[in-house]
Enzyme design. Structure first.
Site, PDB file in Angstrom:
ATOM      1  N   ASN A  68      52.896   4.450  80.272  1.00  0.00           N
ATOM      2  CA  ASN A  68      50.829   5.632  80.350  1.00  0.00           C
ATOM      3  C   ASN A  68      50.038   5.164  79.429  1.00  0.00           C
ATOM      4  O   ASN A  68      50.613   4.566  78.471  1.00  0.00           O
ATOM      5  CB  ASN A  68      52.293   7.007  80.358  1.00  0.00           C
ATOM      6  N   ASN A  81      44.758   2.525  75.475  1.00  0.00           N
ATOM      7  CA  ASN A  81      45.317   0.006  75.620  1.00  0.00           C
ATOM      8  C   ASN A  81      45.789   0.000  74.468  1.00  0.00           C
ATOM      9  O   ASN A  81      45.609  -0.526  74.328  1.00  0.00           O
ATOM     10  CB  ASN A  81      43.207  -0.184  75.491  1.00  0.00           C
ATOM     11  N   ARG A  82      46.334   0.983  73.924  1.00  0.00           N
ATOM     12  CA  ARG A  82      47.363   0.796  72.883  1.00  0.00           C
ATOM     13  C   ARG A  82      47.059   0.901  72.029  1.00  0.00           C
ATOM     14  O   ARG A  82      46.963   0.081  70.678  1.00  0.00           O
ATOM     15  CB  ARG A  82      48.587  -0.020  72.714  1.00  0.00           C
ATOM     16  N   LEU A  83      45.316   1.398  71.476  1.00  0.00           N
ATOM     17  CA  LEU A  83      44.741   1.102  69.977  1.00  0.00           C
ATOM     18  C   LEU A  83      44.875   2.242  69.639  1.00  0.00           C
ATOM     19  O   LEU A  83      44.066   3.314  69.216  1.00  0.00           O
ATOM     20  CB  LEU A  83      43.211   0.910  70.582  1.00  0.00           C
TER      21      LEU A  83
END
Length: 212
Positions: free
Chosen positions: A8, A189-191
């Protein structure tokens, strides 16, 4: 079953250093209030990790029942596996995951037992059925069938049929005294945004941004 593509994107919110409270207790109170207002089911559920004298970790979900600047309190049977492990090694980690808000809070530190008076105050606030359950279950011990629990429950009901149910001497609270508290906010973006509060020797809290 291929689950590699399950993912997600986190887009709900961000977390900035300038908006953080100066200590983790105030920041936790803010987030907990927001999670409660979002009507998250079992908002006070936290995963608690302990390690006993044998060095083997254990993990389970418990319910946070109080928090203030002294720490975070949960209750349990003092003969349970987690209590025995905490007696041998008081170090602990706890995690709240509020997926609806794309947030996590990780608390690491050590524990102390709360006072008998504090345990009694909470115990008497519990529903009568929960009070009886505390007397019935020898938590974490092996039992042969559910019928034994049900028979024990009937026995305890008869024993305490009149008046208030006393606090078991083997039941009470632990207070998590944090050394570090991390607030995690999911980002695209998983940041992700991660800020860690670390308790310093002078009693002050240092805040640092962590890489996601």
């Amino acid at each position: 079953m291929d689950i590699g593509d399950l993912r997600n994107e986190y887009t709900r919110d961000g977390l900035q250093r300038a908006t953080l409270a100066t200590d983790p207790f105030e920041q936790f109170e803010r987030w907990f209030a927001q999670a409660s207002q979002a009507h998250i089911h079992e908002v006070n559920a936290m995963q608690v990790a302990t390690v006993g004298a044998d060095g083997k970790p254990s993990l389970r979900t418990v319910l946070l029942k109080a928090f203030d600047r002294n720490g975070f309190v949960f209750y349990t049977n003092y003969h349970s596996q987690k209590a025995k492990q905490l007696d041998a090694n008081p170090q602990i980690a706890a995690l709240f995951f509020w997926k609806e808000l794309e947030r996590q809070v990780e608390i690491t530190g050590c524990v102390e037992k709360v006072s008998s008076l504090e345990s009694l105050k909470y115990f008497t606030s519990r529903p009568r059925g929960s009070q009886l359950g505390a007397w019935v279950s020898a938590q974490s011990s092996i039992i042969s069938s559910r019928s034994l629990l049900e028979a024990k429950l009937e026995e305890v009901k008869r024993k305490f049929s009149q008046g208030e149910i006393p606090l078991p001497d083997f039941w009470g609270g632990f207070r998590i005294i944090p050394a570090k508290v991390e607030f995690w906010q999911g980002r695209p973006n998983r940041l992700h945004d991660r800020f860690e509060y670390s308790l310093q020797t002078d009693g002050q809290w240092e805040i640092a941004r962590l890489a996601p």
